[in-house]
Write an enzyme that holds these catalytic residues in place. Sequence first.
Site, PDB file in Angstrom:
ATOM      1  N   ASP A 113       0.821  -1.207   0.000  1.00  0.00           N
ATOM      2  CA  ASP A 113       0.000   0.000   0.000  1.00  0.00           C
ATOM      3  C   ASP A 113       0.856   1.259   0.000  1.00  0.00           C
ATOM      4  O   ASP A 113       1.970   1.278   0.550  1.00  0.00           O
ATOM      5  CB  ASP A 113      -0.897   0.030   1.237  1.00  0.00           C
ATOM      6  CG  ASP A 113      -2.258  -0.587   0.973  1.00  0.00           C
ATOM      7  OD1 ASP A 113      -2.712  -0.540  -0.180  1.00  0.00           O
ATOM      8  OD2 ASP A 113      -2.870  -1.102   1.921  1.00  0.00           O
ATOM      9  N   ARG A 151      -1.597  -0.557  -8.608  1.00  0.00           N
ATOM     10  CA  ARG A 151      -2.880   0.058  -8.261  1.00  0.00           C
ATOM     11  C   ARG A 151      -2.716   1.572  -8.278  1.00  0.00           C
ATOM     12  O   ARG A 151      -1.797   2.120  -7.660  1.00  0.00           O
ATOM     13  CB  ARG A 151      -3.335  -0.379  -6.868  1.00  0.00           C
ATOM     14  CG  ARG A 151      -4.665   0.256  -6.423  1.00  0.00           C
ATOM     15  CD  ARG A 151      -4.915   0.070  -4.928  1.00  0.00           C
ATOM     16  NE  ARG A 151      -4.890  -1.325  -4.573  1.00  0.00           N
ATOM     17  CZ  ARG A 151      -4.531  -1.776  -3.367  1.00  0.00           C
ATOM     18  NH1 ARG A 151      -4.135  -0.942  -2.431  1.00  0.00           N
ATOM     19  NH2 ARG A 151      -4.540  -3.069  -3.114  1.00  0.00           N
TER      20      ARG A 151
END
Length: 313
Positions: free
Chosen positions: A140, A190
């Site tokens: 992340d 992402r």
Amino acid sequence: MSWVDPWLRGSLLALSRSESFKRLAVRLPMTASVVARFVPGETVADCLAAVRSLASEGLTATIDYLGEDTTTPEQAAAIRDGYLELITELSAAGLCEMAEVSVKLTALGVGLPEGRELALGHAREICAAATDAGTTVTLDAEDHTTTDTTIGILAELRREFPETGAVLQAYLHRTPADCELLSGAGSRVRLCKGAYAEPDEVAHQTREEVSAAYVACSRILLAGDGYPMLATHDPEMIAAVDELARQLGRAPGTYELQMLYGIRSDEQRRLAASGERVRVYVPFGTDWWGYFIRRLAERPANLAFFARALFGR
């Protein structure tokens, strides 16, 4: 994502770090039911139930074991162990084809003294377990001060685990260059708009600027040889991604859309039914406060939902 006034957004993000407000919130009887919209539970069993439900509707998942305020090596090791347990249970439940895991390096101790090597070691163990189980890991993104460290650790992990995913935030001025760097063959990336309060000198501030940056970065990733994972709830951005994919000859299945658990669930199902590959970000765990407040900070609709729950309307 609808844009929230920067002052309000900054205030909410500060609230996400407030232990006193967290202690107050967890005592309110309505809090659990409101949080359950965005966080399906505190245990692995709760998480697996949510993943099964999503899978039954044609949706895949990426799972975040919540925890960001790691202050000791022992806490970092506990987060690592939580991920290893999660991966073991995913495998036992036969869900590894439907779910991967998302990991924050701060949770693994990157902010501690000598934390880079500590976090890298923990991440390597998680990646090894995921590979053995037949699933993947995505690192992340966090605030801009961690970006260089995260990309550096990503590069090291990819030497052994090339399928490890990256997350880039479109509102950072540096992100187009990072998209170019990470758009090569086999690279899973992402792209999200960004969820942290950042200063003008490192990030776009207005809704229009961020949306334009998101489209530009999406174009770079879709034109590259990697696997773009385009995370947005904004109908305009979803339409823009669809048009870019068409223009660039991207077939369904060569990229995916991502959304958060509990936000625009009907749209998630609609897109999956239309043939899009859709992945849902599923958080779980006891450390839900910071995650929950950031979801409120991102969209006025979430704030209105919380207010109606608080005041019974």
